[in-house]
Design a protein around this motif. Structure first.
Motif, PDB file in Angstrom:
ATOM      1  N   HIS A 290      -5.048   4.281  11.917  1.00  0.00           N
ATOM      2  CA  HIS A 290      -4.473   3.694  10.721  1.00  0.00           C
ATOM      3  C   HIS A 290      -3.195   2.952  11.070  1.00  0.00           C
ATOM      4  CE1 HIS A 290      -6.940   7.008   9.177  1.00  0.00           C
ATOM      5  NE2 HIS A 290      -7.059   6.268   8.089  1.00  0.00           N
TER       6      HIS A 290
ATOM      7  N   CYS B  89       0.836  -1.207   0.000  1.00  0.00           N
ATOM      8  CA  CYS B  89       0.000   0.000   0.000  1.00  0.00           C
ATOM      9  C   CYS B  89       0.871   1.258   0.000  1.00  0.00           C
ATOM     10  CB  CYS B  89      -0.905   0.028   1.236  1.00  0.00           C
ATOM     11  SG  CYS B  89      -2.104  -1.299   1.261  1.00  0.00           S
TER      12      CYS B  89
ATOM     13  N   GLN C 206     -10.131  -1.595   6.243  1.00  0.00           N
ATOM     14  CA  GLN C 206      -9.507  -1.706   4.928  1.00  0.00           C
ATOM     15  C   GLN C 206      -8.657  -2.971   4.824  1.00  0.00           C
ATOM     16  OE1 GLN C 206      -7.706   2.201   5.119  1.00  0.00           O
ATOM     17  NE2 GLN C 206      -8.946   2.890   3.376  1.00  0.00           N
TER      18      GLN C 206
ATOM     19  N   ARG D 279      -3.525   2.136   6.394  1.00  0.00           N
ATOM     20  CA  ARG D 279      -4.832   1.495   6.249  1.00  0.00           C
ATOM     21  C   ARG D 279      -5.490   1.277   7.601  1.00  0.00           C
ATOM     22  NH1 ARG D 279      -4.548   2.913   1.585  1.00  0.00           N
ATOM     23  NH2 ARG D 279      -4.306   1.537  -0.177  1.00  0.00           N
TER      24      ARG D 279
END
Length: 103
Positions: free
Chosen positions: A77, A29, A37, A33
């Protein structure tokens, strides 16, 4: 330091299957996230609570960083603590050092 030469991928460095799955995803990524996610993209049939527990464990192991925006209590996150190449280089250096100590 654990090293299993007979295993493939990240499991070779002592990560479990779920840990490996999550780290592979997060390293691919370009931005941090959320739990949701990660679960949506890479749960591999595992329960959301399993993914959450694994994210927390990877954070405690120092592989992930958890960032919570100001004013939020639950929606943080996760991101890798370092690039994959740097992490793998450190793992290989540790294996090399352990082998040198044995000789």
């Amino acid at each position: 330091m654990k090293f299993y030469p007979d295993k493939d991928g990240l499991e070779r460095y002592g990560l479990g299957p779920t840990e490996s799955l999550i780290m592979e995803y997060l390293w691919s990524c370009t931005s941090p996230r959320t739990l949701s996610q990660v679960f949506e993209c890479r749960h591999g049939g595992r329960a959301k609570t399993t993914i959450n527990t694994t994210l927390v464990r990877l954070t405690k192991k120092g592989l992930l960083v958890y960032e919570r925006p100001a004013g939020y209590t639950h929606y943080g996150h996760y991101r890798p603590a370092e690039p994959r190449q740097a992490w793998e280089a450190r793992q290989l250096a540790a294996v090399r050092a352990a082998l040198e100590e044995m000789t």
